[in-house]
Design an enzyme around this catalytic site. Structure first.
Site, PDB file in Angstrom:
ATOM      1  N   HIS A 187      44.256 -59.795 -35.866  1.00 57.63           N
ATOM      2  CA  HIS A 187      43.493 -59.329 -34.702  1.00 57.63           C
ATOM      3  C   HIS A 187      43.974 -60.027 -33.427  1.00 57.63           C
ATOM      4  O   HIS A 187      44.114 -59.394 -32.368  1.00 57.63           O
ATOM      5  CB  HIS A 187      42.001 -59.572 -34.904  1.00 57.63           C
ATOM      6  N   LYS A 254      32.302 -57.641 -44.635  1.00 65.92           N
ATOM      7  CA  LYS A 254      31.080 -58.051 -45.327  1.00 65.92           C
ATOM      8  C   LYS A 254      30.173 -58.765 -44.338  1.00 65.92           C
ATOM      9  O   LYS A 254      30.616 -59.310 -43.338  1.00 65.92           O
ATOM     10  CB  LYS A 254      31.381 -58.964 -46.516  1.00 65.92           C
TER      11      LYS A 254
END
Length: 335
Positions: A187, A254
């Protein structure tokens, strides 16, 4: 902490703040005393002990540490965070505490939330050869079947921003198609390329793709990929606006997302899906092909393209910004 501070209050506050990021239900390891390094070591060591809270409940506490263990165990489970943060009876399976003397003017405390996927076995070597372990009887676990009429099979290639609205928070999906992976380092690189106006390596396009927050383990013995379970999504929150501007379709990870990220998901009519934390090997069975497509030099942090077949996920934040990590515990606590 200050000597007069409450360890109970400190632990309860931090458990609430942790939410689902540590893949509950799990075990809390707490170290008290010594110096900061010693307390952390005690917390880590405590997690290697047997899970015996049920035995402690049966016989009752014999000292202040056992009283604290029982109190924390009961009260943390009353919060209703539950498995994967979706609400439920069990947030902790045990609370382990080890303590040590320390200076009267200080009270170092460390806490390690331990995912239930971390397992250990205790044995002794007596010099007569290799240790032998009996396999557990799988019949002690119930056979569970998911009613397929409540599950939606989804071809990723058919998804667009316009039809994501059909999926609502709490829906169970079986994904098939191609997704990309990216964790923290990837990222960071993506945003650097975006700000520099540069194309990604190999002209990789992220627009209209799903990004899975995972760093897969290397394959062995003919595997397509090693264990490939989701990592905690909140670490990617600070990159979400850039990823939305690039035009990604959605994210898979998650645990819960922070409210500013939920607001972005709603604004861009995106979606956030969760895979089951701690089920890395089982999830890998739905991955039929895996190849590195960018940043190969970063190893497991590279961007992979996975081809998945019936990968099980749950809609955690839908395109209207409804989060199951808010509604789930609220529903549970209202029962």
């Amino acid at each position: 902490l200050n000597p007069s501070d409450s360890i109970y209050d400190w632990v309860m506050e931090n458990v609430r703040q942790m939410g689902a990021g540590w893949c509950p239900p799990g075990i809390l390891g707490i170290g008290i005393g010594g110096n900061p390094e010693k307390s952390m070591l005690l917390a880590k060591e405590s997690l290697m002990d047997h899970v015996d809270i049920h035995e402690l409940k049966k016989r009752g506490a014999k000292n202040a540490v056992e009283e604290l263990r029982l109190r924390l165990y009961e009260d943390i489970n009353k919060i209703g965070i539950g498995a994967q943060g979706l609400g439920g009876l069990t947030t902790v399976l045990d609370v382990k505490i080890l303590d040590y003397p320390c200076h009267a003017a200080s009270k170092p405390v460390a806490m390690i939330p331990n995912c239930a996927a971390t397992r250990h076995i205790h044995f002794e070597l007596d010099g007569n050869g290799a240790a032998k372990f009996e396999k557990p009887d799988l019949d002690i676990w119930p056979d569970l079947e998911i009613p397929m009429d409540s599950v939606k099979r989804v071809n990723i290639e058919d998804l667009t921003k316009e039809n994501l609205s059909q999926f609502k928070s709490g829906d169970t999906l079986l994904l098939s198609g191609k997704i990309l992976t990216a964790r923290d380092a990837a990222h960071k690189k993506i945003v650097e390329y975006k700000e520099a106006g540069k194309a990604l390596p190999n002209n990789l396009e992220l627009k209209d793709r799903f990004i899975y927050y995972v760093g897969p383990v290397d394959p062995v013995k003919g595997e397509v990929v090693g264990p490939a379970g989701p990592t905690t999504s909140t670490r990617m929150d600070k990159f979400t606006k850039d990823m939305m501007e690039i035009g990604i379709l959605g994210m898979i990870g998650k645990a819960e997302r922070k409210q500013p990220t939920i607001d972005l998901i709603k604004e861009y009519k995106s979606t956030y899906l969760i895979a089951t934390g701690g089920a890395a090997y089982l999830i890998s069975q739905s991955i039929k092909d895996a190849k590195v497509v960018a940043f190969e030099e970063m190893g497991m942090e590279a961007i992979y393209e996975f081809e998945v077949k019936d990968m099980p996920v749950t809609v955690a934040v839908d395109s209207e910004g409804v989060s199951i990590h808010t509604t789930g515990p609220q529903k549970w606590n209202s029962i």
